[in-house]
Design an enzyme around this catalytic site. Sequence first.
Site, PDB file in Angstrom:
ATOM      1  N   THR A 226     -17.467  62.101   8.461  1.00  0.00           N
ATOM      2  CA  THR A 226     -16.398  61.868   9.487  1.00  0.00           C
ATOM      3  C   THR A 226     -15.562  60.796  10.019  1.00  0.00           C
ATOM      4  OG1 THR A 226     -18.311  61.714  11.099  1.00  0.00           O
ATOM      5  CG2 THR A 226     -17.891  64.173  10.541  1.00  0.00           C
ATOM      6  N   ARG A 228     -13.543  58.009   7.491  1.00  0.00           N
ATOM      7  CA  ARG A 228     -12.271  57.899   6.978  1.00  0.00           C
ATOM      8  C   ARG A 228     -12.383  58.334   5.530  1.00  0.00           C
ATOM      9  NH1 ARG A 228     -10.705  57.971  11.384  1.00  0.00           N
ATOM     10  NH2 ARG A 228      -9.166  56.443  12.459  1.00  0.00           N
ATOM     11  N   GLU A 257      -5.643  62.417   2.308  1.00  0.00           N
ATOM     12  CA  GLU A 257      -4.943  62.471   3.200  1.00  0.00           C
ATOM     13  C   GLU A 257      -3.583  61.431   3.432  1.00  0.00           C
ATOM     14  OE1 GLU A 257      -6.939  63.092   7.235  1.00  0.00           O
ATOM     15  OE2 GLU A 257      -8.634  62.523   5.971  1.00  0.00           O
ATOM     16  N   HIS A 287      -9.878  66.611   9.250  1.00  0.00           N
ATOM     17  CA  HIS A 287      -9.748  65.787  10.300  1.00  0.00           C
ATOM     18  C   HIS A 287      -9.785  66.120  11.625  1.00  0.00           C
ATOM     19  CE1 HIS A 287      -8.996  61.312  10.169  1.00  0.00           C
ATOM     20  NE2 HIS A 287      -9.502  61.424  11.329  1.00  0.00           N
TER      21      HIS A 287
END
Length: 313
Positions: A226, A228, A257, A287
């Site tokens: 959780t 990066r 991302e 995210h």
Amino acid sequence: MKVLFIDSTHARLREMLEAAGFECTYAPAKNKEELLAIFHEFDGFIIRSKFKLNKEELDQATRLKFIGRVGAGLENIDVDYAESKGIRCFNAPEGNRDAVGEHAVGMLLSLFNNLCRCNWEVRNGMWRREENRGIEIKGKTIGIIGYGNMGGAFAQRLKGFGCKVIAYDKYKFDYSDEFCEEKQLNDLFEKCDVLSLHVPQTEETMFMVNDDFLNKFKKPIYLINTARGKVVRIADLVKNLESGQVKGACLDVLEFEKTSFEDLHASELPAEFQYLIESEKVLLSPHVGGWTHESNIKLSEVTAQKIIDEFGE
């Protein structure tokens, strides 16, 4: 002091700053070129992740005294360069640590108990009990890398599950508490059943979790990220999911991302991403670990208060 809101935020942040005497300009609809043209007019910036503030951008902000990042990470700011120019950089991990801690627990419970698959099957007329037999958190050893706001919040929420929580943090010492026991990284490799990542994205942590790292664990693990996306090399994770060295993964973040975290690089997604979305051993979310209604307010309040404490009249 004049403050430019580069990104959208909860209204509470602007309300607090204006009540403290700051003059706020709310401009999240402006593009980068439009914003750069007015950077020199402002003493402070409020950002999330719209674009990076590197040397080029910071040199345009000739009056800048502070940057408030409404979130935990500062990787989209050249902090060293900013601080060399006397610019204070604030973040607000206190604002979304509770959300991240709960999300990590929720993902782990869902994966262990096949809840996503169960929900889909029952809705489609399937009643498969033996095939969906779950496993318990109780009795497991859960390792945490990074025992700051997020890691600590996750450990706190695990207290009632009857598991053993151990943590490694390269930059902290003597942090054992009622929720976790301080350990070295080799202890995590030796003992973990579950590994949860709570580190910032830095040059040091970039693709820290790779094939070599995963194969240092003495027994197969479950992985939670959780933090990066670029902390975990997805190609290596997939390789270890296929081999069984990683038994399952909870991923709220992905290396694919965009910098803004608002979307994926859809045209560049590799075959490994297809594996993730097809695998029942993988649980994905977009995210949103720190993205609750409550954290939206708390992030703004924490950011505003830090700015007011430092620069308010």
